[in-house]
Design a protein around this motif. Structure first.
Motif, short mmCIF file in Angstrom:
data_model
loop_
_atom_site.label_atom_id
_atom_site.label_comp_id
_atom_site.label_asym_id
_atom_site.label_seq_id
_atom_site.Cartn_x
_atom_site.Cartn_y
_atom_site.Cartn_z
N ALA A 1 0.86 -1.18 0.00
CA ALA A 1 0.00 0.00 0.00
C ALA A 1 0.90 1.23 0.00
O ALA A 1 1.81 1.34 0.82
N GLU A 2 0.66 2.14 -0.95
CA GLU A 2 1.48 3.35 -1.07
C GLU A 2 0.60 4.58 -0.88
O GLU A 2 -0.50 4.67 -1.44
N ARG A 3 1.09 5.53 -0.10
CA ARG A 3 0.31 6.72 0.23
C ARG A 3 0.16 7.62 -1.00
O ARG A 3 1.11 7.85 -1.75
N ASP A 4 -1.05 8.13 -1.19
CA ASP A 4 -1.34 9.06 -2.27
C ASP A 4 -2.31 10.11 -1.73
O ASP A 4 -3.53 9.97 -1.85
N GLY A 5 -1.79 11.13 -1.11
CA GLY A 5 -2.64 12.15 -0.49
C GLY A 5 -3.40 11.57 0.68
O GLY A 5 -2.82 11.03 1.62
N ASP A 6 -4.72 11.68 0.62
CA ASP A 6 -5.57 11.15 1.69
C ASP A 6 -5.97 9.70 1.45
O ASP A 6 -6.79 9.16 2.19
N ASP A 7 -5.40 9.09 0.42
CA ASP A 7 -5.72 7.70 0.08
C ASP A 7 -4.47 6.83 0.12
O ASP A 7 -3.34 7.32 0.19
N TRP A 8 -4.70 5.52 0.02
CA TRP A 8 -3.64 4.54 -0.16
C TRP A 8 -3.96 3.74 -1.42
O TRP A 8 -5.13 3.41 -1.67
N ILE A 9 -2.94 3.45 -2.20
CA ILE A 9 -3.10 2.65 -3.42
C ILE A 9 -2.55 1.26 -3.14
O ILE A 9 -1.38 1.11 -2.79
N VAL A 10 -3.39 0.25 -3.30
CA VAL A 10 -3.03 -1.13 -2.93
C VAL A 10 -2.89 -1.98 -4.18
O VAL A 10 -3.76 -1.97 -5.06
N ASN A 11 -1.79 -2.74 -4.23
CA ASN A 11 -1.56 -3.71 -5.30
C ASN A 11 -1.02 -5.00 -4.69
O ASN A 11 -0.19 -4.97 -3.78
N GLY A 12 -1.53 -6.12 -5.17
CA GLY A 12 -1.04 -7.40 -4.66
C GLY A 12 -2.10 -8.48 -4.77
O GLY A 12 -3.09 -8.35 -5.50
N GLN A 13 -1.89 -9.55 -4.00
CA GLN A 13 -2.78 -10.71 -4.07
C GLN A 13 -2.91 -11.37 -2.71
O GLN A 13 -1.94 -11.49 -1.97
N LYS A 14 -4.12 -11.79 -2.40
CA LYS A 14 -4.39 -12.62 -1.23
C LYS A 14 -4.97 -13.95 -1.71
O LYS A 14 -5.46 -14.06 -2.83
N ILE A 15 -4.90 -14.96 -0.84
CA ILE A 15 -5.37 -16.28 -1.25
C ILE A 15 -6.01 -16.99 -0.05
O ILE A 15 -5.80 -16.61 1.09
N TRP A 16 -6.82 -18.01 -0.36
CA TRP A 16 -7.54 -18.80 0.64
C TRP A 16 -8.50 -17.92 1.45
O TRP A 16 -8.73 -18.16 2.63
N THR A 17 -9.07 -16.91 0.81
CA THR A 17 -9.99 -16.01 1.50
C THR A 17 -11.39 -16.62 1.50
O THR A 17 -12.07 -16.64 0.47
N SER A 18 -11.81 -17.08 2.66
CA SER A 18 -13.12 -17.72 2.78
C SER A 18 -14.24 -16.68 2.61
O SER A 18 -14.22 -15.63 3.24
N GLY A 19 -15.20 -17.02 1.75
CA GLY A 19 -16.39 -16.19 1.59
C GLY A 19 -16.19 -14.89 0.85
O GLY A 19 -17.11 -14.07 0.80
N ALA A 20 -15.04 -14.68 0.24
CA ALA A 20 -14.81 -13.41 -0.46
C ALA A 20 -15.80 -13.21 -1.60
O ALA A 20 -16.14 -12.07 -1.94
N GLN A 21 -16.29 -14.30 -2.17
CA GLN A 21 -17.18 -14.19 -3.33
C GLN A 21 -18.51 -13.55 -2.98
O GLN A 21 -19.19 -13.01 -3.86
N PHE A 22 -18.92 -13.60 -1.72
CA PHE A 22 -20.19 -12.96 -1.35
C PHE A 22 -20.02 -11.92 -0.24
O PHE A 22 -21.01 -11.45 0.32
N SER A 23 -18.80 -11.56 0.08
CA SER A 23 -18.57 -10.58 1.15
C SER A 23 -18.77 -9.15 0.67
O SER A 23 -18.48 -8.81 -0.48
N ASP A 24 -19.25 -8.32 1.58
CA ASP A 24 -19.44 -6.90 1.29
C ASP A 24 -18.21 -6.08 1.68
O ASP A 24 -17.87 -5.10 1.01
N TRP A 25 -17.55 -6.48 2.77
CA TRP A 25 -16.39 -5.76 3.30
C TRP A 25 -15.31 -6.76 3.70
O TRP A 25 -15.58 -7.95 3.86
N GLY A 26 -14.10 -6.24 3.86
CA GLY A 26 -13.01 -7.10 4.30
C GLY A 26 -11.98 -6.31 5.10
O GLY A 26 -11.87 -5.08 4.96
N ILE A 27 -11.26 -7.01 5.96
CA ILE A 27 -10.11 -6.41 6.64
C ILE A 27 -8.85 -6.87 5.92
O ILE A 27 -8.77 -8.00 5.44
N LEU A 28 -7.88 -5.98 5.84
CA LEU A 28 -6.73 -6.19 4.96
C LEU A 28 -5.45 -5.70 5.63
O LEU A 28 -5.40 -4.59 6.15
N VAL A 29 -4.42 -6.55 5.62
CA VAL A 29 -3.11 -6.12 6.12
C VAL A 29 -2.16 -6.04 4.92
O VAL A 29 -2.14 -6.92 4.05
#
Length: 409
Positions: free
Chosen positions: A146-174
């Motif tokens: 995650a790279e800072r861009d003003g008041d935002d962060w720009i995120v690039n990358g990949q996560k795996i084995w995320t249970s329920g991501a296909q129907f989730s509305d929100w997620g927590i991310l490190v």
């Protein structure tokens, strides 16, 4: 170790049992076969909303956030009583067991007021975006940046084995925000909408036929800094809060799949070379060995329940139980397929329930030895934190993350 409910716990059990008898009567019978994902979610949301209205959706949470203000033991009791019903899948367990405790610890009061009630009532589903392909069981080795861009962060990358991501509305991310410091120090934690532009979810089809896990890709995903949880670079601390709650969210009733009773039923139902398989001495010897382990695991859970009931923290039995149970489940599933002989190779959803579950367990049980901590990680935890043995040598200790040797170096 106390095997009996206290008077207060017995009273709560009676209340929970009565409430379930009145409100979950429709779940006495098995759920319909071959429900679509949309039908399953609709049913799960309806049951979650009913529990939330009665305070049973988050028994240990304070009343001012929609909980019951109860004890961990009361939570265990309710889950025991609830397990007597054929309820919809627990699609909210990650959100309520891991994500919301983290939000309540680090989000602003306004954010908590916005997100916690909706998660509790089943109106919004959350997922946990932690594991990565190159990290294995080492969460701190993550490379999603995650790279800072003003008041935002720009995120690039990949996560795996995320249970329920296909129907989730929100997620927590490190994410990793500073690769020039040791790996545990350069992490920052966020929450985000899974509908954000640049988020792509790809289901993973498992050998068992399930599609509960997913790959999640981030391509220039923009997250406002207001959705950061904890300080910049303090993501490991926030992650530990999530992981501690993950362990607490695992209960006796979360161990799904075959059990000793199912194996006994199978051994009595199928024929061996000289009659029912249960009459074979080798089969009985193997069953006796598993029965001893099964009772040990059961009593270990009783120890945990007793500790919770007395207000104490549970000991190392949770890691021990998981390490033993996961391997035993895989062995029991394999043994069950052997008892079924040539019928054991068939993986057919139309097969009779107790026969089918051995094929399902055989396909799914290897994953249990990875999920929630691999066998190796659990053994290290037991060795280092319980037995006090010297820790493993860490070649990356104190080294900036971008200087840690990789296979490409």
């Amino acid at each position: 170790m106390n095997f009996e409910d206290s008077p207060e716990e017995a009273q709560f059990r009676a209340q929970a049992r009565a409430w379930l008898a009145e409100n979950a009567a429709e779940y006495r019978k098995p759920l319909p076969e071959n429900m679509t994902e949309a039908e399953t979610l609709k049913m799960a949301r309806a049951w979650q909303a009913k529990k939330a209205a009665a305070g049973y959706a988050a028994i240990t949470w304070p009343k001012d956030v929609g909980g019951l203000g109860g004890t961990p033991m009361e939570r265990v009791i309710f889950e025991q009583e609830e397990s007597e019903y054929n309820l919809p899948p627990a699609v909210f367990s990650i959100g309520l067991g891991m994500c919301m405790p983290t939000m309540m610890a680090f989000a602003t009061p306004e954010q908590q007021k916005r997100f916690v009630p909706k998660a509790l009532a089943g109106e919004e589903i959350w997922c946990q975006l932690f594991s990565e392909p190159a990290g294995g069981s080492d969460l701190a080795a993550l490379r999603t940046k995650a790279e800072r861009d003003g008041d935002d962060w720009i995120v690039n990358g990949q996560k795996i084995w995320t249970s329920g991501a296909q129907f989730s509305d929100w997620g927590i991310l490190v994410t990793r925000t500073d690769p020039t410091v040791p790996k545990h120090q350069g992490l920052t934690f966020f929450f985000l909408s899974m509908k954000s532009p640049g988020v792509e979810v790809k289901p993973i089809k498992q050998a068992s036929g399930g599609r509960g896990f997913n790959e999640v890709y981030f391509t220039n995903v923009r997250i406002p800094d207001s959705q950061r949880l904890g300080a910049v670079g303090d993501g490991w601390k926030v992650s530990l809060t999530t992981l501690m709650n993950e362990r607490l969210s695992i209960s006796e009733n979360s161990q799904r799949g075959i059990n000793f009773e199912a194996l006994m039923k199978l051994a009595n139902a199928v024929d061996g070379a000289r009659g029912p398989a249960i009459q074979d001495k080798a089969v009985r010897e193997q069953l006796a060995d598993w029965y001893a382990k099964y009772m040990g695991l059961r009593n270990g859970r009783y120890r945990t329940m007793t500790a919770l009931s007395q207000g104490a923290r549970p000991g190392p039995e949770a890691s021990i139980n998981k390490a033993v149970f996961a391997a035993m489940l895989q062995d029991m599933a394999s043994f069950g397929l052997d008892l079924l002989d040539t019928a054991g190779i068939a993986y057919d959803p139309e097969l009779e329930g107790f026969r089918r579950q051995f094929a399902e367990a055989y396909m799914g049980s290897p994953g249990l030895r990875i999920a929630g901590g691999t066998d190796e990680i659990l053994r290290n935890i037991i060795a280092e934190r319980v037995l006090g043995l010297p820790p493993d040598i860490r070649a990356d200790k104190g080294i900036p993350f971008n200087k840690v040797p990789t296979g490409a170096n």
